[in-house]
Scaffold this motif. Structure first.
Motif, PDB file in Angstrom:
ATOM      1  N   HIS A   9      -7.176  -0.432  -2.137  1.00 28.64           N
ATOM      2  CA  HIS A   9      -5.996  -1.321  -1.895  1.00 28.64           C
ATOM      3  C   HIS A   9      -5.855  -2.256  -3.260  1.00 28.64           C
ATOM      4  O   HIS A   9      -6.087  -3.290  -2.933  1.00 28.64           O
TER       5      HIS A   9
ATOM      6  N   TYR B 230       0.924  -1.350  -0.088  1.00 31.93           N
ATOM      7  CA  TYR B 230      -0.040   0.161   0.111  1.00 31.93           C
ATOM      8  C   TYR B 230       0.852   1.110   0.131  1.00 31.93           C
ATOM      9  O   TYR B 230       0.666   2.220  -0.776  1.00 31.93           O
TER      10      TYR B 230
ATOM     11  N   THR C  36       2.688   1.653  -3.357  1.00 30.88           N
ATOM     12  CA  THR C  36       1.382   2.129  -4.314  1.00 30.88           C
ATOM     13  C   THR C  36       1.081   3.507  -4.084  1.00 30.88           C
ATOM     14  O   THR C  36       0.868   4.380  -5.003  1.00 30.88           O
ATOM     15  N   TYR C  37       0.649   3.860  -2.985  1.00 36.01           N
ATOM     16  CA  TYR C  37       0.121   5.120  -2.665  1.00 36.01           C
ATOM     17  C   TYR C  37       0.865   6.106  -1.914  1.00 36.01           C
ATOM     18  O   TYR C  37       0.291   7.387  -1.883  1.00 36.01           O
TER      19      TYR C  37
ATOM     20  N   LYS D 196      -0.251   8.664   2.641  1.00 37.37           N
ATOM     21  CA  LYS D 196      -1.688   8.021   2.504  1.00 37.37           C
ATOM     22  C   LYS D 196      -1.465   6.842   3.393  1.00 37.37           C
ATOM     23  O   LYS D 196      -2.642   6.407   4.226  1.00 37.37           O
TER      24      LYS D 196
END
Length: 336
Positions: free
Chosen positions: A284, A215, A218-219, A223
């Motif tokens: 997600h 996560y 990716t973000y 975040k």
């Protein structure tokens, strides 16, 4: 017997000498009284002296002006009960009982009391009182000195509040606001050791965020941190009962202590928390089986007293990884 002129002259000289000595002693007494009056009135603390009957015989300016707000002449020669306009009857009785206790046990007496001062403000005073005795050790009265500790008490209150805040901060996770690992290390062994409630069982659960590293990758970490805050806030809403503890143990791993009537209700409670997180429906993509943020749990219900904390933790940790191995967003559960 008739005295001669010389004898009369000698007698007169002796009387004059005695009269001079008396005048000198009276002057010395007057000077000493004046000195004591100046000394008393220079002292900023309220000071008073009462005789054995509780009648005021001396008081300084601080006592008359700051405490009672009347002239000393209106105080001297009166007891507590004869000053109702400045000393309410309930307070007069309270101070009278304190005085009698001191007279019954001669020596010193110290106590704290809230006092309504002449300016209408309530202040906190320490009373330092001592009995006064004559040459034959008979009680003559008592002397009292009052120390205003209002500001000291306020400073202590502020300091205590700051110390409580420091303790709270030292036990709080800065990111989520829940208890941190330090608090967990203190509570965990003590909670398991001391739990002995009837008709109740103790439950411990380890949980973490599924694929949290992916996560973050990716973000982004910003975040990722926000996800941890949201998860903590969501779970915390369910933990409002006495005996509930919620910790961030490290990274994306959390721990919960809670009590339940039986192990079935414990499992149901964790299922509710699991559903709460699912219901947030936070995207997600790399959580391949679920496509949203989920949690895995390792729940241990302790029904047998005397369990070792290490064994409980290791069992919860084993169940957590079992839940991950079974596809994540699962609850591993056992009873000890």
């Amino acid at each position: 017997m008739k005295l001669t002129y010389e004898e009369l002259e000698k007698k007169v000289a002796q009387l004059e000498q005695k009269a001079s000595l008396v005048d000198h002693l009276q002057l010395e007494i007057s000077n000493n009284n004046q000195f004591l009056d100046i000394l008393l009135n220079t002292i900023p603390n309220p000071v008073f002296y009462k005789d054995i009957h509780g009648v005021y015989q001396k008081a300084n300016d601080a006592f008359s002006e700051v405490i009672l707000g009347i002239k000393k002449e209106q105080i001297i020669g009166k007891s507590l009960f004869e000053l109702p306009e400045v000393i309410p009857s309930n307070l007069a009785q309270k101070y009278y009982e304190k005085d009698r206790k001191l007279f019954d046990n001669p020596g010193t007496q110290i106590y704290e009391s809230e006092v309504m001062c002449a300016d209408g403000n309530k202040r906190i005073y320490y009373f330092y009182k001592a009995t006064v005795q004559g040459e034959n050790r008979e009680l003559l009265g008592l002397i009292g000195v009052m120390l205003d500790v209002t500001q000291l008490k306020e400073n202590q209150r502020i300091l205590n509040k700051k110390n409580e805040l420091l303790i709270q901060l030292s036990y709080s996770d800065s990111l989520t606001g829940i208890y941190n690992r330090r608090k967990f290390d203190e509570v965990f062994p003590e909670k398991i050791k001391s739990f002995n409630r009837q008709n109740s069982i103790l439950n411990f659960v380890l949980l973490d965020v599924d694929h949290f590293k992916l996560y973050n990758d990716t973000y982004g970490h910003y975040k990722g941190d926000n996800i941890l805050r949201i998860i903590a806030a969501t779970i915390k809403k369910r933990l409002s009962r006495k005996g509930d503890y919620f910790f961030r143990i490290g990274g994306e791993e959390f721990g919960i202590f809670f009590e339940s009537n039986d192990e079935k209700k414990a499992l149901k409670f964790i299922q509710v928390i699991k559903h709460d997180i699912e219901a947030l429906d936070i995207e997600h993509k790399k959580n391949t089986m679920h496509k949203k943020v989920t949690l895995s749990f390792g729940l241990v219900s302790i029904i047998n007293r005397g369990q070792e904390s290490k064994k409980v933790y290791e069992e919860a940790d084993r169940l957590l990884y079992e839940a991950k191995a079974n596809g994540r967003n699962q609850i591993g559960f056992s009873v000890l």
